[in-house]
Motif scaffolding. Structure first.
Motif, short mmCIF file in Angstrom:
data_model
loop_
_atom_site.label_atom_id
_atom_site.label_comp_id
_atom_site.label_asym_id
_atom_site.label_seq_id
_atom_site.Cartn_x
_atom_site.Cartn_y
_atom_site.Cartn_z
N LEU A 6 42.10 29.10 36.97
CA LEU A 6 41.36 29.92 35.91
C LEU A 6 40.37 30.85 36.63
CD1 LEU A 6 40.40 30.13 32.83
CD2 LEU A 6 38.75 28.50 33.57
N LYS A 7 39.91 30.49 37.96
CA LYS A 7 39.01 31.58 38.44
C LYS A 7 39.88 32.84 38.77
CE LYS A 7 35.68 28.65 40.69
NZ LYS A 7 35.09 28.27 41.90
N LEU A 8 41.12 32.59 39.52
CA LEU A 8 41.95 33.93 39.71
C LEU A 8 42.20 34.48 38.20
CD1 LEU A 8 43.39 35.43 41.69
CD2 LEU A 8 45.47 33.95 41.14
N PHE A 9 42.54 33.89 37.28
CA PHE A 9 42.55 34.53 36.06
C PHE A 9 41.54 35.69 35.65
CE2 PHE A 9 41.87 34.38 31.51
CZ PHE A 9 42.80 35.47 30.93
N LEU A 10 40.26 34.73 35.74
CA LEU A 10 38.83 35.42 35.36
C LEU A 10 38.73 36.88 36.15
CD1 LEU A 10 36.73 32.39 34.64
CD2 LEU A 10 37.89 33.79 32.86
N VAL A 11 39.06 36.70 37.61
CA VAL A 11 38.88 37.68 38.39
C VAL A 11 39.63 38.89 37.99
CG1 VAL A 11 39.22 38.55 40.81
CG2 VAL A 11 37.90 36.45 40.35
N ASN A 12 41.18 38.66 37.97
CA ASN A 12 42.11 39.64 37.83
C ASN A 12 42.00 40.05 36.19
OD1 ASN A 12 43.07 39.56 40.47
ND2 ASN A 12 44.60 37.94 39.91
N GLY A 13 42.08 39.36 35.45
CA GLY A 13 41.66 39.79 33.78
C GLY A 13 40.49 40.57 33.90
N GLY A 14 39.40 40.25 34.40
CA GLY A 14 38.22 40.85 33.94
C GLY A 14 38.36 42.18 34.87
N TYR A 15 38.79 42.30 35.79
CA TYR A 15 39.21 43.57 36.60
C TYR A 15 40.12 44.52 35.61
CZ TYR A 15 41.25 47.61 39.05
OH TYR A 15 41.47 48.76 39.13
N HIS A 16 41.09 44.07 35.08
CA HIS A 16 41.95 44.94 34.29
C HIS A 16 41.09 45.37 32.84
CE1 HIS A 16 45.43 45.02 37.12
NE2 HIS A 16 45.24 43.64 36.91
N ILE A 17 40.54 44.53 32.31
CA ILE A 17 39.64 44.96 31.29
C ILE A 17 38.63 45.94 31.51
CG2 ILE A 17 37.98 44.10 29.65
CD1 ILE A 17 39.10 41.18 29.54
N LEU A 18 37.94 45.86 32.56
CA LEU A 18 37.13 46.90 33.24
C LEU A 18 37.75 48.14 33.55
CD1 LEU A 18 34.24 47.82 34.04
CD2 LEU A 18 34.79 46.86 36.21
N THR B 277 42.33 43.72 27.38
CA THR B 277 41.91 42.26 26.98
C THR B 277 43.09 41.90 26.40
OG1 THR B 277 39.72 43.08 26.61
CG2 THR B 277 40.66 40.85 25.49
N PHE B 278 43.92 42.57 25.41
CA PHE B 278 44.61 42.09 24.62
C PHE B 278 46.28 42.24 24.95
CE2 PHE B 278 41.14 42.74 21.71
CZ PHE B 278 40.98 41.45 21.48
N PHE B 279 46.52 43.24 26.04
CA PHE B 279 48.00 43.28 26.76
C PHE B 279 47.92 42.94 27.95
CE2 PHE B 279 48.06 46.76 23.26
CZ PHE B 279 49.35 46.18 22.41
N VAL B 280 47.11 43.23 28.85
CA VAL B 280 47.13 43.08 30.25
C VAL B 280 46.67 41.55 30.38
CG1 VAL B 280 46.58 43.76 32.58
CG2 VAL B 280 46.94 45.47 31.01
N SER B 281 45.46 41.29 30.02
CA SER B 281 45.04 40.03 30.41
C SER B 281 45.42 38.92 29.66
CB SER B 281 43.49 40.17 29.86
OG SER B 281 42.82 40.81 30.87
N SER B 282 45.94 39.16 28.51
CA SER B 282 46.62 38.02 27.85
C SER B 282 48.21 37.79 28.54
CB SER B 282 47.03 38.43 26.14
OG SER B 282 47.82 39.53 26.07
N ALA B 283 48.82 39.07 29.06
CA ALA B 283 50.15 38.93 29.79
C ALA B 283 49.92 37.94 31.06
CB ALA B 283 50.65 40.04 29.91
N LEU B 284 48.71 38.19 31.70
CA LEU B 284 48.60 37.73 32.77
C LEU B 284 48.08 36.14 32.62
CD1 LEU B 284 46.01 39.86 34.78
CD2 LEU B 284 48.15 39.44 35.46
#
Length: 136
Positions: free
Chosen positions: A111-123, A93-100
């Motif tokens: 925004l949808k692309l951010f949610l898909v990619n960020g969600g994957y990296h959180i998982l 969440t705080f490193f990978v998704s925020s950097a993305l």
């Protein structure tokens, strides 16, 4: 404290990487977010067919191994499963998704692309950490 490869379970790293890799395959498949991801990236089915799967999946697996190895070092001495999961969630969440998010806002990506990619990296990082926590 000096961290060495002796201080981590390499089998756990391998299993965490393979788990992460397999979840990515499901996440970006037609079952879940492939269409949204392709639209957000501007890719077509032809683009996917023309890519080299050995290179794509080989590099993805290598990156999963590196991510798992890094998380194993981060989690050394931290044997609580809950704590390990929270570390992974925090990294995702705080490193990978925020950097993305920073890159995506400047690149004006959807925004949808951010949610898909960020969600994957959180998982991904949560799963890696839980697997490592279970096997420590």
């Amino acid at each position: 404290m000096v961290l060495t490869l002796d201080s981590i379970n390499l089998w756990a790293v391998l299993l965490a990487a393979l788990s992460s890799f397999m979840v990515g395959g499901i996440w970006y498949s037609p079952l879940l977010f492939q269409q949204t991801w392709m639209e957000g990236c501007g890719l077509t089915e032809l683009d996917l067919k023309n890519s080299d799967p050995r290179l794509t999946f080989g590099v993805a697996l290598l990156m999963s191994l590196l991510a798992s190895l890094f998380m194993a070092f981060v989690l050394v001495g931290n044997t609580s499963l809950l704590s390990a999961g929270l570390y992974g969630f925090g990294v995702g969440t705080f490193f990978v998704s925020s950097a993305l998010g920073i890159s995506y806002i400047f690149e004006q990506r959807p925004l949808k692309l951010f949610l898909v990619n960020g969600g994957y990296h959180i998982l991904q990082f949560t799963l890696i950490s839980v697997v490592l926590g279970l096997m420590s």
